[in-house]
Scaffold this motif. Structure first.
Motif, PDB file in Angstrom:
ATOM      1  N   GLY A   1       6.643  -9.492  -2.502  1.00 14.08           N
ATOM      2  CA  GLY A   1       5.919  -8.599  -3.400  1.00 14.08           C
ATOM      3  C   GLY A   1       5.770  -7.184  -2.872  1.00 14.08           C
ATOM      4  O   GLY A   1       4.734  -6.547  -3.073  1.00 14.08           O
TER       5      GLY A   1
ATOM      6  N   PHE B   1      10.379   1.148  -1.969  1.00 13.18           N
ATOM      7  CA  PHE B   1       9.374   0.213  -1.459  1.00 13.18           C
ATOM      8  C   PHE B   1       9.649  -0.188  -0.002  1.00 13.18           C
ATOM      9  O   PHE B   1       9.156  -1.213   0.469  1.00 13.18           O
ATOM     10  CB  PHE B   1       9.304  -1.048  -2.345  1.00 13.18           C
ATOM     11  CG  PHE B   1      10.594  -1.821  -2.442  1.00 13.18           C
ATOM     12  CD1 PHE B   1      10.912  -2.818  -1.527  1.00 13.18           C
ATOM     13  CD2 PHE B   1      11.490  -1.545  -3.456  1.00 13.18           C
ATOM     14  CE1 PHE B   1      12.097  -3.516  -1.615  1.00 13.18           C
ATOM     15  CE2 PHE B   1      12.681  -2.251  -3.559  1.00 13.18           C
ATOM     16  CZ  PHE B   1      12.986  -3.245  -2.640  1.00 13.18           C
TER      17      PHE B   1
ATOM     18  N   THR C   1       5.849  -3.254  -2.582  1.00 13.19           N
ATOM     19  CA  THR C   1       5.682  -2.177  -3.560  1.00 13.19           C
ATOM     20  C   THR C   1       5.688  -0.845  -2.827  1.00 13.19           C
ATOM     21  O   THR C   1       5.706  -0.796  -1.589  1.00 13.19           O
ATOM     22  CB  THR C   1       4.354  -2.307  -4.315  1.00 13.19           C
ATOM     23  OG1 THR C   1       3.267  -2.042  -3.403  1.00 13.19           O
ATOM     24  CG2 THR C   1       4.187  -3.700  -4.912  1.00 13.19           C
ATOM     25  N   ILE C   2       5.625   0.241  -3.599  1.00 10.85           N
ATOM     26  CA  ILE C   2       5.574   1.558  -2.959  1.00 10.85           C
ATOM     27  C   ILE C   2       4.263   1.757  -2.204  1.00 10.85           C
ATOM     28  O   ILE C   2       4.153   2.664  -1.373  1.00 10.85           O
ATOM     29  CB  ILE C   2       5.778   2.688  -3.982  1.00 10.85           C
ATOM     30  CG1 ILE C   2       4.708   2.642  -5.073  1.00 10.85           C
ATOM     31  CG2 ILE C   2       7.174   2.628  -4.586  1.00 10.85           C
ATOM     32  CD1 ILE C   2       4.750   3.833  -6.015  1.00 10.85           C
ATOM     33  N   HIS C   3       3.279   0.920  -2.484  1.00 13.55           N
ATOM     34  CA  HIS C   3       1.996   1.008  -1.777  1.00 13.55           C
ATOM     35  C   HIS C   3       1.907   0.003  -0.628  1.00 13.55           C
ATOM     36  O   HIS C   3       1.125   0.187   0.303  1.00 13.55           O
ATOM     37  CB  HIS C   3       0.845   0.775  -2.756  1.00 13.55           C
ATOM     38  CG  HIS C   3       0.845   1.730  -3.902  1.00 13.55           C
ATOM     39  ND1 HIS C   3       0.635   3.089  -3.752  1.00 13.55           N
ATOM     40  CD2 HIS C   3       1.056   1.531  -5.236  1.00 13.55           C
ATOM     41  CE1 HIS C   3       0.702   3.685  -4.930  1.00 13.55           C
ATOM     42  NE2 HIS C   3       0.960   2.763  -5.849  1.00 13.55           N
ATOM     43  N   ASP C   4       2.676  -1.074  -0.684  1.00 12.47           N
ATOM     44  CA  ASP C   4       2.701  -2.096   0.358  1.00 12.47           C
ATOM     45  C   ASP C   4       4.162  -2.337   0.698  1.00 12.47           C
ATOM     46  O   ASP C   4       4.786  -3.284   0.240  1.00 12.47           O
ATOM     47  CB  ASP C   4       2.029  -3.381  -0.142  1.00 12.47           C
ATOM     48  CG  ASP C   4       1.893  -4.424   0.963  1.00 12.47           C
ATOM     49  OD1 ASP C   4       2.072  -4.059   2.149  1.00 12.47           O
ATOM     50  OD2 ASP C   4       1.643  -5.600   0.634  1.00 12.47           O
ATOM     51  N   ARG C   5       4.718  -1.442   1.527  1.00  9.19           N
ATOM     52  CA  ARG C   5       6.163  -1.378   1.698  1.00  9.19           C
ATOM     53  C   ARG C   5       6.685  -2.373   2.732  1.00  9.19           C
ATOM     54  O   ARG C   5       5.983  -2.768   3.663  1.00  9.19           O
ATOM     55  CB  ARG C   5       6.573   0.049   2.063  1.00  9.19           C
ATOM     56  CG  ARG C   5       6.294   1.046   0.938  1.00  9.19           C
ATOM     57  CD  ARG C   5       6.952   2.387   1.189  1.00  9.19           C
ATOM     58  NE  ARG C   5       6.274   3.140   2.224  1.00  9.19           N
ATOM     59  CZ  ARG C   5       5.340   4.058   1.993  1.00  9.19           C
ATOM     60  NH1 ARG C   5       4.948   4.304   0.749  1.00  9.19           N
ATOM     61  NH2 ARG C   5       4.787   4.726   2.981  1.00  9.19           N
TER      62      ARG C   5
END
Length: 309
Positions: A132, A161, A134-138
């Motif tokens: 999972g 990401f 994301t650009i916030h949790d790369r």
């Protein structure tokens, strides 16, 4: 009031048009390269003229060359005739969507490595979807032996990401990678350059956390014949790896499991005849290998996955 023409001293003589067109200079350049038996004269001459003019040869063909342009052309032709690779003469070369600065401190980016980068991106997509990212949790990724930064920068350019640790034992290579990072804009903020040999350059907190490790290490055997353009110009330390060319591949494969997260993958470039042996090394290290092929259908990479916990 009539316009007064500028005095001769007000005009830079280097910017004055000469009496020779770029079309004539293109033919002259092609002839010099052909006479020297260098490269592909038609292709090389066109690329050199376009670099000298800063424009497509079709656009400039019938323009008169400037003194400055001819001087630049002559310097590049002399270097190419001396055997220096076209990529170094031009000072840049394409890699996937990027235009990279290259010189004798780093290997020239090659189509085979573009394929290996593509395999790494496939694994990044697979692992990223599984966790999972994301650009916030790369997803953290490592490019070992980054050289010009080609693989690392292509990854951050194409996958928002991902964070990439790009390592190299050569401080000079990292200078080139840093220059190239400056050219990719905001994506470069997601690349960290680190000096050191393979995993030694990585911080301990990345152990068991890397989603993908990718490397294009030296894999030429000592004593192997190389074309003069490679042997005489490209950095030997980035090419040769012991009697069988496997010294660095052995270190990377053996070390990878300790740095990969469960389900993560190692992607390494190699010579076609090394694929089966490196796949065996990966199995011995507890990884599940597959062999990837290049655009000509030759074995070119091993993709080795760490089983899920």
């Amino acid at each position: 009031m009539t316009d007064v023409p500028p005095h001769e001293s007000d005009t830079d003589p280097d910017d004055l048009d000469g009496t020779v067109s770029w079309r004539e200079l293109l033919e002259e350049t092609r002839g010099k390269l052909a006479a020297a038996g260098i490269g592909v004269p038609d292709v090389d001459a066109r690329r050199i003229v376009e670099e000298a003019t800063g424009d497509d040869v079709v656009v400039v063909a019938d323009r008169l060359a400037t003194v400055r342009g001819v001087a630049r052309l002559d310097r590049m032709v002399a270097r190419r005739v001396a055997g220096e690779p076209l990529q170094y003469v031009l000072g840049s070369w394409g890699f996937r969507r990027l235009d990279l600065f290259v010189d004798g401190r780093v290997l020239i980016p090659r189509p085979e490595t573009e394929v290996v980068c593509g395999l790494a991106l496939d694994e990044i997509d697979r692992v990223g979807a599984a966790v999972g990212a994301t650009i916030h949790d790369r997803l953290p990724v490592a490019d070992l032996g980054t050289g010009s930064g080609a693989i690392a920068l292509a990854i951050v350019d194409e996958r928002p990401f991902v964070d990439v640790w790009a390592t190299d034992v050569s401080a000079e290579a990292l200078q080139v990678a840093s220059a190239n990072a400056a050219g990719v804009g905001r994506a470069s903020r997601r690349v960290r350059l680190a000096e050191g040999s393979w995993f030694e350059a990585l911080p301990d907190e990345l152990r068991s956390r890397l989603g993908v490790i990718v490397a294009n290490p030296p894999y030429v055997a000592e004593g192997d014949d190389l074309p003069p353009e490679v042997a005489d110009w490209e950095p030997r330390g980035a090419l040769v790896a012991g009697p069988d060319g496997l010294d660095d591949l052995r270190r990377i494969v053996a070390g990878a499991p300790a740095w990969l997260r469960p389900g993560g993958a190692l992607v390494v470039e190699l010579a076609p005849h090394q694929a089966a042996e490196v796949a065996g090394l990966a199995r011995a290290a507890g990884l599940e290998p597959e062999i990837g092929r290049d655009l000509t259908g030759r074995d070119r990479a091993v993709v080795a996955r760490l089983p899920d916990a």
